[in-house]
Design a protein around this motif. Structure first.
Motif, PDB file in Angstrom:
ATOM      1  N   UNK A 153     110.387 -53.951  69.533  1.00 47.67           N
ATOM      2  CA  UNK A 153     109.648 -54.772  68.583  1.00 47.67           C
ATOM      3  C   UNK A 153     108.922 -55.835  69.395  1.00 47.67           C
ATOM      4  N   UNK A 154     107.608 -55.742  69.447  1.00 48.20           N
ATOM      5  CA  UNK A 154     106.828 -56.655  70.282  1.00 48.20           C
ATOM      6  C   UNK A 154     106.697 -58.051  69.694  1.00 48.20           C
ATOM      7  N   UNK A 155     107.086 -58.253  68.460  1.00 48.23           N
ATOM      8  CA  UNK A 155     107.019 -59.584  67.880  1.00 48.23           C
ATOM      9  C   UNK A 155     105.591 -60.035  67.645  1.00 48.23           C
ATOM     10  N   UNK A 156     105.390 -61.349  67.636  1.00 53.15           N
ATOM     11  CA  UNK A 156     104.064 -61.916  67.417  1.00 53.15           C
ATOM     12  C   UNK A 156     103.289 -61.920  68.733  1.00 53.15           C
ATOM     13  N   UNK A 157     102.063 -62.406  68.684  1.00 48.79           N
ATOM     14  CA  UNK A 157     101.235 -62.447  69.888  1.00 48.79           C
ATOM     15  C   UNK A 157     100.398 -61.187  69.998  1.00 48.79           C
ATOM     16  N   UNK A 158      99.570 -61.134  71.018  1.00 48.43           N
ATOM     17  CA  UNK A 158      98.743 -59.954  71.285  1.00 48.43           C
ATOM     18  C   UNK A 158      99.454 -59.146  72.346  1.00 48.43           C
ATOM     19  N   UNK A 159     100.102 -58.071  71.908  1.00 46.93           N
ATOM     20  CA  UNK A 159     101.009 -57.315  72.766  1.00 46.93           C
ATOM     21  C   UNK A 159     100.422 -55.953  73.122  1.00 46.93           C
ATOM     22  N   UNK A 160     100.762 -55.483  74.335  1.00 48.18           N
ATOM     23  CA  UNK A 160     100.196 -54.240  74.854  1.00 48.18           C
ATOM     24  C   UNK A 160     101.298 -53.251  75.179  1.00 48.18           C
ATOM     25  N   UNK A 161     101.127 -52.021  74.704  1.00 47.08           N
ATOM     26  CA  UNK A 161     101.994 -50.910  75.068  1.00 47.08           C
ATOM     27  C   UNK A 161     101.204 -50.017  76.012  1.00 47.08           C
ATOM     28  N   UNK A 162     101.737 -49.825  77.228  1.00 51.22           N
ATOM     29  CA  UNK A 162     101.087 -48.973  78.215  1.00 51.22           C
ATOM     30  C   UNK A 162     101.865 -47.661  78.289  1.00 51.22           C
ATOM     31  N   UNK A 163     101.204 -46.569  77.941  1.00 50.81           N
ATOM     32  CA  UNK A 163     101.810 -45.242  77.976  1.00 50.81           C
ATOM     33  C   UNK A 163     101.399 -44.585  79.286  1.00 50.81           C
ATOM     34  N   UNK A 164     102.384 -44.165  80.077  1.00 49.72           N
ATOM     35  CA  UNK A 164     102.090 -43.652  81.415  1.00 49.72           C
ATOM     36  C   UNK A 164     102.136 -42.130  81.519  1.00 49.72           C
ATOM     37  N   UNK A 165     102.477 -41.459  80.413  1.00 50.66           N
ATOM     38  CA  UNK A 165     102.508 -39.997  80.422  1.00 50.66           C
ATOM     39  C   UNK A 165     102.363 -39.520  78.978  1.00 50.66           C
ATOM     40  N   UNK A 166     101.610 -38.439  78.767  1.00 53.00           N
ATOM     41  CA  UNK A 166     101.435 -37.889  77.417  1.00 53.00           C
ATOM     42  C   UNK A 166     102.768 -37.681  76.714  1.00 53.00           C
ATOM     43  N   UNK A 167     103.752 -37.196  77.443  1.00 48.38           N
ATOM     44  CA  UNK A 167     105.049 -36.859  76.854  1.00 48.38           C
ATOM     45  C   UNK A 167     105.830 -38.092  76.402  1.00 48.38           C
ATOM     46  N   UNK A 168     105.417 -39.285  76.840  1.00 44.58           N
ATOM     47  CA  UNK A 168     106.122 -40.505  76.443  1.00 44.58           C
ATOM     48  C   UNK A 168     105.852 -40.899  74.992  1.00 44.58           C
ATOM     49  N   UNK A 169     104.778 -40.362  74.434  1.00 46.74           N
ATOM     50  CA  UNK A 169     104.388 -40.775  73.085  1.00 46.74           C
ATOM     51  C   UNK A 169     103.655 -39.631  72.382  1.00 46.74           C
ATOM     52  N   UNK A 170     104.293 -38.463  72.342  1.00 46.91           N
ATOM     53  CA  UNK A 170     103.610 -37.302  71.763  1.00 46.91           C
ATOM     54  C   UNK A 170     104.273 -36.772  70.502  1.00 46.91           C
ATOM     55  N   UNK A 171     105.140 -37.565  69.881  1.00 47.79           N
ATOM     56  CA  UNK A 171     105.786 -37.159  68.642  1.00 47.79           C
ATOM     57  C   UNK A 171     105.949 -38.376  67.738  1.00 47.79           C
ATOM     58  N   UNK A 172     105.984 -38.120  66.444  1.00 47.04           N
ATOM     59  CA  UNK A 172     106.081 -39.225  65.475  1.00 47.04           C
ATOM     60  C   UNK A 172     107.332 -40.063  65.693  1.00 47.04           C
ATOM     61  N   UNK A 173     108.455 -39.422  66.012  1.00 48.95           N
ATOM     62  CA  UNK A 173     109.686 -40.195  66.200  1.00 48.95           C
ATOM     63  C   UNK A 173     109.575 -41.116  67.406  1.00 48.95           C
ATOM     64  N   UNK A 174     108.775 -40.720  68.402  1.00 48.68           N
ATOM     65  CA  UNK A 174     108.584 -41.601  69.560  1.00 48.68           C
ATOM     66  C   UNK A 174     107.706 -42.792  69.186  1.00 48.68           C
TER      67      UNK A 174
END
Length: 188
Positions: A153-174
């Motif tokens: 949970x990134x909370x407030x502020x302007x927060x950045x998620x850096x994905x370093x591989x397709x497989x790190x974020x390729x499904x809804x549960x992820x």
């Protein structure tokens, strides 16, 4: 390197860092290491000038707090504990970069930090991360199994998620594990 040794019966330690700076060459010469078989609680207060070390080793402590009055960086190796199921709490107005989360920490609580936290998720994917009102940056480094309980949970502020591989974020549960991010960046 700085090594602070505590008696085996000592269960807590408080240290202050003011302008402790390494040369950034990935050697242990810039480590701050706490030694003590009984250490369970460590408090680090950063004041004065920013501190940048290769690694902060907290023995087997499982309750670690960084009160960041000024910026603190330990991103080459990170904050290391030989303990398990630990909690790392980050407070204060200073920016804090902890590098890769040590597998010994199951909880990162930076809800009271306003300076921003930068971290890389570790292979121990059952970590709960709560960030504060600063500009936080989280980098993925693992492909998640559906059985893991990682939640960021990134909370407030302007927060950045850096994905370093397709497989790190390729499904809804992820994707559902990451909330309150304003910027998504893909870096291959």
């Amino acid at each position: 390197a700085v090594e602070i040794t505590h008696a085996a019966a000592t269960t807590s330690a408080t240290i202050g860092l003011d302008g402790v700076v390494g040369n950034g060459d990935a050697t242990t010469t810039e480590d701050v290491t706490l030694v003590g078989a009984g250490l369970t609680t460590v408090i680090v207060n950063t004041t004065g000038a920013a501190s940048d070390v290769e690694e902060l080793v907290v023995a087997g402590a499982t309750d670690v707090t960084i009160n960041a009055g000024v910026n603190f960086t330990a991103d080459n190796v990170g904050i290391a504990t030989s303990g398990t199921a630990g909690t790392l709490t980050i407070t204060g107005a200073g920016a804090v970069n902890i590098g890769t989360i040590d597998a010994g920490f199951d909880t990162i609580n930076a809800a009271d930090n306003t300076g921003g936290v930068t971290l890389i998720l570790d292979a121990g994917t059952d970590t709960a991360v709560t960030l504060g009102s600063g500009a936080d940056t989280v980098s993925t480094a693992v492909t998640l199994a559906t059985s893991t309980t990682l939640a960021v949970n990134a909370g407030d502020g302007t927060d950045t998620l850096i994905v370093t591989d397709d497989a790190d974020l390729n499904a809804a549960d992820e994707g559902a594990r990451y909330t309150n991010f304003e910027t998504l960046r893909y870096v291959e």
